[in-house]
Design a protein around this motif. Structure first.
Motif, short mmCIF file in Angstrom:
data_model
loop_
_atom_site.label_atom_id
_atom_site.label_comp_id
_atom_site.label_asym_id
_atom_site.label_seq_id
_atom_site.Cartn_x
_atom_site.Cartn_y
_atom_site.Cartn_z
N LEU A 6 0.71 -4.78 7.25
CA LEU A 6 0.23 -6.16 7.15
C LEU A 6 -0.76 -6.32 6.00
CD1 LEU A 6 -0.12 -6.89 10.96
CD2 LEU A 6 1.68 -7.72 9.42
N ALA A 7 -1.62 -5.33 5.80
CA ALA A 7 -2.58 -5.38 4.69
C ALA A 7 -1.84 -5.40 3.36
CB ALA A 7 -3.54 -4.20 4.76
N LEU A 8 -0.80 -4.59 3.25
CA LEU A 8 -0.01 -4.56 2.02
C LEU A 8 0.68 -5.91 1.80
CD1 LEU A 8 1.15 -3.01 -0.38
CD2 LEU A 8 3.00 -2.29 1.12
N LEU A 9 1.25 -6.47 2.84
CA LEU A 9 1.93 -7.75 2.72
C LEU A 9 0.96 -8.87 2.32
CD1 LEU A 9 4.37 -7.48 5.72
CD2 LEU A 9 4.98 -7.53 3.29
N ARG A 10 -0.30 -8.76 2.73
CA ARG A 10 -1.29 -9.78 2.35
C ARG A 10 -1.55 -9.77 0.84
NH1 ARG A 10 -3.29 -8.71 7.45
NH2 ARG A 10 -4.66 -7.01 6.80
N THR A 11 -1.22 -8.69 0.15
CA THR A 11 -1.43 -8.64 -1.30
C THR A 11 -0.33 -9.38 -2.06
OG1 THR A 11 -0.22 -6.55 -1.69
CG2 THR A 11 -2.56 -6.38 -1.07
N LEU A 12 0.77 -9.70 -1.38
CA LEU A 12 1.87 -10.41 -2.02
C LEU A 12 1.64 -11.91 -1.95
CD1 LEU A 12 4.88 -8.50 -0.41
CD2 LEU A 12 3.88 -8.14 -2.68
N PRO A 13 2.18 -12.66 -2.92
CA PRO A 13 2.13 -14.11 -2.81
C PRO A 13 2.86 -14.55 -1.54
CG PRO A 13 2.94 -13.43 -4.98
CD PRO A 13 2.87 -12.20 -4.12
N PRO A 14 2.40 -15.61 -0.90
CA PRO A 14 3.03 -16.04 0.37
C PRO A 14 4.55 -16.16 0.31
CG PRO A 14 1.01 -17.25 0.03
CD PRO A 14 1.24 -16.44 -1.23
N ALA A 15 5.10 -16.65 -0.78
CA ALA A 15 6.56 -16.82 -0.86
C ALA A 15 7.30 -15.48 -0.90
CB ALA A 15 6.92 -17.64 -2.10
N LYS A 16 6.60 -14.41 -1.22
CA LYS A 16 7.23 -13.08 -1.31
C LYS A 16 7.04 -12.26 -0.03
CE LYS A 16 8.33 -13.81 -5.57
NZ LYS A 16 9.66 -14.17 -5.95
N ARG A 17 6.40 -12.81 0.96
CA ARG A 17 6.13 -12.10 2.22
C ARG A 17 7.25 -12.26 3.24
NH1 ARG A 17 0.03 -14.44 2.95
NH2 ARG A 17 -0.84 -13.43 1.09
N GLN A 18 8.25 -13.02 2.93
CA GLN A 18 9.31 -13.31 3.88
C GLN A 18 9.99 -12.03 4.35
OE1 GLN A 18 12.01 -16.42 2.53
NE2 GLN A 18 10.49 -16.91 0.95
N PRO A 19 10.18 -11.88 5.65
CA PRO A 19 10.82 -10.67 6.17
C PRO A 19 12.16 -10.35 5.52
CG PRO A 19 9.93 -11.95 7.97
CD PRO A 19 9.79 -12.79 6.73
N GLN A 20 12.99 -11.37 5.30
CA GLN A 20 14.31 -11.12 4.72
C GLN A 20 14.17 -10.53 3.32
OE1 GLN A 20 13.19 -13.99 6.00
NE2 GLN A 20 14.76 -15.00 7.21
N LEU A 21 13.21 -11.02 2.54
CA LEU A 21 13.01 -10.49 1.19
C LEU A 21 12.50 -9.06 1.21
CD1 LEU A 21 11.35 -13.53 -0.64
CD2 LEU A 21 13.69 -12.69 -0.89
N VAL A 22 11.49 -8.81 2.03
CA VAL A 22 10.90 -7.48 2.09
C VAL A 22 11.91 -6.45 2.59
CG1 VAL A 22 9.11 -6.07 3.20
CG2 VAL A 22 8.55 -8.36 2.32
N LEU A 23 12.57 -6.76 3.69
CA LEU A 23 13.54 -5.81 4.25
C LEU A 23 14.76 -5.65 3.35
CD1 LEU A 23 13.21 -6.78 8.00
CD2 LEU A 23 12.20 -4.82 6.83
N GLY A 24 15.16 -6.74 2.70
CA GLY A 24 16.27 -6.65 1.75
C GLY A 24 15.92 -5.78 0.56
N ALA A 25 14.69 -5.88 0.08
CA ALA A 25 14.25 -5.04 -1.05
C ALA A 25 14.23 -3.57 -0.65
CB ALA A 25 12.88 -5.49 -1.53
#
Length: 83
Positions: free
Chosen positions: A36-55
């Motif tokens: 969660l701390a790592l995800l907070r460093t991303l812009p809000p639009a890039k935090r989407q689960p589908q994007l993160v898990l897809g990457a």
């Protein structure tokens, strides 16, 4: 909605029936302070689960084992030396 709530909701509502592996990862991320701390460093639009898990899937990361998932290895950090 917090990032934890976003990932838990994704796991329970969107991924549960479509992708059990993503549902497991989503729940694991929603409960992991480091993720969660790592995800907070991303812009809000890039935090989407589908994007993160897809990457992670695109980069060959583990998708079936939440314990093996470490999103930090996929995100460049200033304090990391190049490998």
């Amino acid at each position: 909605m917090t990032i934890a709530e976003l990932y838990a909701d994704f796991a329970e509502s969107e991924a549960r029936d479509e992708s059990p592996a993503d549902a497991l990862q989503g729940l694991a991320i929603s409960r992991d302070d480091g993720d969660l701390a790592l995800l907070r460093t991303l812009p809000p639009a890039k935090r989407q689960p589908q994007l993160v898990l897809g990457a992670v899937r695109f980069l060959g990361g583990p998708v079936d084992d939440p314990a093996a998932f470490d999103p930090g290895i996929y995100v460049p950090r200033k304090d990391r030396s190049p490998e």
